[in-house]
Enzyme design. Structure first.
Site, PDB file in Angstrom:
ATOM      1  N   ASP A  31      -5.701   2.488  -1.133  1.00  0.00           N
ATOM      2  CA  ASP A  31      -6.389   3.208  -0.055  1.00  0.00           C
ATOM      3  C   ASP A  31      -6.856   4.554  -0.611  1.00  0.00           C
ATOM      4  O   ASP A  31      -6.044   5.411  -0.960  1.00  0.00           O
ATOM      5  CB  ASP A  31      -5.419   3.392   1.125  1.00  0.00           C
ATOM      6  CG  ASP A  31      -6.107   4.025   2.325  1.00  0.00           C
ATOM      7  OD1 ASP A  31      -6.743   5.078   2.153  1.00  0.00           O
ATOM      8  OD2 ASP A  31      -5.992   3.472   3.435  1.00  0.00           O
ATOM      9  N   GLU A  37       0.847  -1.206   0.000  1.00  0.00           N
ATOM     10  CA  GLU A  37       0.000   0.000   0.000  1.00  0.00           C
ATOM     11  C   GLU A  37       0.880   1.252   0.000  1.00  0.00           C
ATOM     12  O   GLU A  37       1.792   1.369   0.820  1.00  0.00           O
ATOM     13  CB  GLU A  37      -0.879   0.008   1.253  1.00  0.00           C
ATOM     14  CG  GLU A  37      -1.791   1.220   1.372  1.00  0.00           C
ATOM     15  CD  GLU A  37      -2.439   1.336   2.753  1.00  0.00           C
ATOM     16  OE1 GLU A  37      -3.663   1.483   2.821  1.00  0.00           O
ATOM     17  OE2 GLU A  37      -1.721   1.274   3.758  1.00  0.00           O
ATOM     18  N   GLU A  97     -12.145   1.872   6.538  1.00  0.00           N
ATOM     19  CA  GLU A  97     -11.043   2.265   7.416  1.00  0.00           C
ATOM     20  C   GLU A  97     -11.119   3.782   7.595  1.00  0.00           C
ATOM     21  O   GLU A  97     -10.352   4.533   6.998  1.00  0.00           O
ATOM     22  CB  GLU A  97      -9.699   1.847   6.796  1.00  0.00           C
ATOM     23  CG  GLU A  97      -8.547   2.017   7.766  1.00  0.00           C
ATOM     24  CD  GLU A  97      -7.189   1.781   7.111  1.00  0.00           C
ATOM     25  OE1 GLU A  97      -6.361   1.103   7.707  1.00  0.00           O
ATOM     26  OE2 GLU A  97      -6.967   2.295   5.993  1.00  0.00           O
ATOM     27  N   GLN A 113      -9.334   0.197   0.543  1.00  0.00           N
ATOM     28  CA  GLN A 113      -9.775   0.754   1.824  1.00  0.00           C
ATOM     29  C   GLN A 113     -10.330   2.143   1.563  1.00  0.00           C
ATOM     30  O   GLN A 113      -9.811   2.869   0.704  1.00  0.00           O
ATOM     31  CB  GLN A 113      -8.611   0.811   2.827  1.00  0.00           C
ATOM     32  CG  GLN A 113      -8.189  -0.589   3.280  1.00  0.00           C
ATOM     33  CD  GLN A 113      -6.947  -0.589   4.158  1.00  0.00           C
ATOM     34  OE1 GLN A 113      -6.114   0.303   4.060  1.00  0.00           O
ATOM     35  NE2 GLN A 113      -6.826  -1.614   4.995  1.00  0.00           N
TER      36      GLN A 113
HETATM   37  O1  LIG Z   1      -2.062   3.247   8.603  1.00  0.00           O
HETATM   38  C1  LIG Z   1      -2.747   3.671   7.664  1.00  0.00           C
HETATM   39  O2  LIG Z   1      -2.953   4.895   7.496  1.00  0.00           O
HETATM   40  C2  LIG Z   1      -3.307   2.744   6.715  1.00  0.00           C
HETATM   41  O3  LIG Z   1      -3.929   3.150   5.757  1.00  0.00           O
HETATM   42  C3  LIG Z   1      -3.124   1.285   6.950  1.00  0.00           C
HETATM   43  O4  LIG Z   1      -3.769   0.510   6.017  1.00  0.00           O
END
Ligand SMILES: O=C(O)C(=O)CO
Length: 237
Positions: free
Chosen positions: A158, A129, A218, A184
Site C-alpha cells: 500500500d 499488508e 484506495e 493499493q
Molecule cells: O485499512 C486500510 O487503511 C487499508 O489500507 C486496507 O487495505
C-alpha cells in the site's frame, strides 16, 4: 497498468449497489472492497456480472488478532471463491492491550500459516499488508515481505501506508516488488488522489511498470470521484 476501483472508497456518493455500474462507466474493469459481508455472494456476483467487472480483492471480516479469526477466514474464503476474487487480504490488526508485541506477532504468524493451509487449492491468493496505523502488527514492508515469503503468501504493497512508514518509499517498493502481488494507491498526507500530496508518483509508476498485476485505487476523493479521476491521464505513463 490495470487499475481497479475500491468501492469502499470510490463512488461513495452513490449507494453501494450503484457503484459497480459507475466504476465500469468510468473505465474500470475490476473492483475491490474490504467488506462484502452485508451482502450475499449471489447478490454481489450479479452486480459484478451485470457491470462486466472482475472481483480483485476482499478482506477478512476481522483481523488476525481476533479470537474468532479462523471462522472469519472460512467465511471469507467462501466469499472469495464464489466471487472469483483473485485475492483475500488477511487483515493483520493491532497488537491487543496487555499482550506483548512478541506474543502478538507469534499469534499473527500462526494464524497466517493456518489460513495459508486452509486456502490450499481454492484458487485464491492470500495477501499480507503492513499498515501505518499505530500498534499495527506489521509495521514495515520488509517485515511483511519476510513473513509473506516464509509462509508462501503474497504481499499487498500500500503506497500510502508505505510513504508514512518508510524513509525510502521508492527503494522499499523496488525491494518488495518480487513478492508484491497487489498494490493499493492513495497520496500522503491526506490519502487523496495521486497528485494531491507529496508522493513522487512518476517514480512510483516507473517502478510499478514491473508489476504485472492490479493497482487498487484506495483513496478518498478530494471532491467527487469522477472529476478526481483526471489524475489517471495526468500521471500514468
Ligand atoms: O485499512 C486500510 O487503511 C487499508 O489500507 C486496507 O487495505
Amino acid at each position: 497498468m490495470r487499475l481497479d476501483a475500491n468501492l469502499g472508497w470510490l463512488f461513495t456518493e452513490l449507494p453501494f449497489e450503484q457503484r459497480f455500474d459507475s466504476a465500469a462507466a468510468a473505465g474500470f474493469t475490476g473492483v475491490e472492497y474490504a467488506d462484502p459481508y452485508p451482502y450475499t455472494p449471489a447478490w454481489l456476483t450479479k452486480r459484478l456480472s451485470d457491470a462486466g467487472l472482475k472481483q480483485v480483492l476482499i478482506n477478512t471480516p476481522g483481523t488476525c488478532m481476533d479470537a474468532n479469526f479462523r471462522d472469519g477466514v472460512d467465511q471469507s474464503l467462501e466469499y472469495a471463491v464464489e466471487l472469483g476474487s483473485s485475492f483475500l487480504h488477511l487483515v493483520g490488526g493491532t497488537v491487543p492491550d496487555g499482550v506483548s508485541p512478541d506474543r502478538a506477532f507469534a499469534r499473527y504468524v500462526g494464524n497466517v500459516a493456518w489460513a495459508a493451509d486452509r486456502a490450499t487449492g481454492c484458487g485464491v491468493q492470500l495477501l499480507l499488508e503492513a499498515q501505518s496505523k499505530p500498534g499495527f502488527v506489521l509495521s514495515s514492508q520488509e517485515q511483511a515481505a519476510a513473513v509473506a515469503g516464509e509462509i508462501g503468501v503474497g504481499l499487498l504493497f500500500d503506497v500510502f501506508h508505505a510513504q508514512v512508514m518508510e524513509t525510502d518509499l521508492l527503494g522499499s517498493l523496488t525491494e518488495s516488488l518480487p513478492v508484491t502481488r497487489h498494490v493499493q494507491i492513495g497520496d500522503s498526507p491526506g490519502r487523496g488522489e495521486p497528485g494531491t500530496g507529496d508522493i513522487p508518483w512518476p517514480g512510483v509508476f516507473a517502478v510499478l511498470a514491473g508489476h504485472d498485476g492490479w493497482i487498487g485505487c484506495e483513496y478518498q476523493p478530494v471532491a467527487d470521484t469522477a472529476s478526481g479521476l483526471k489524475w489517471i491521464k495526468e500521471l500514468l505513463p
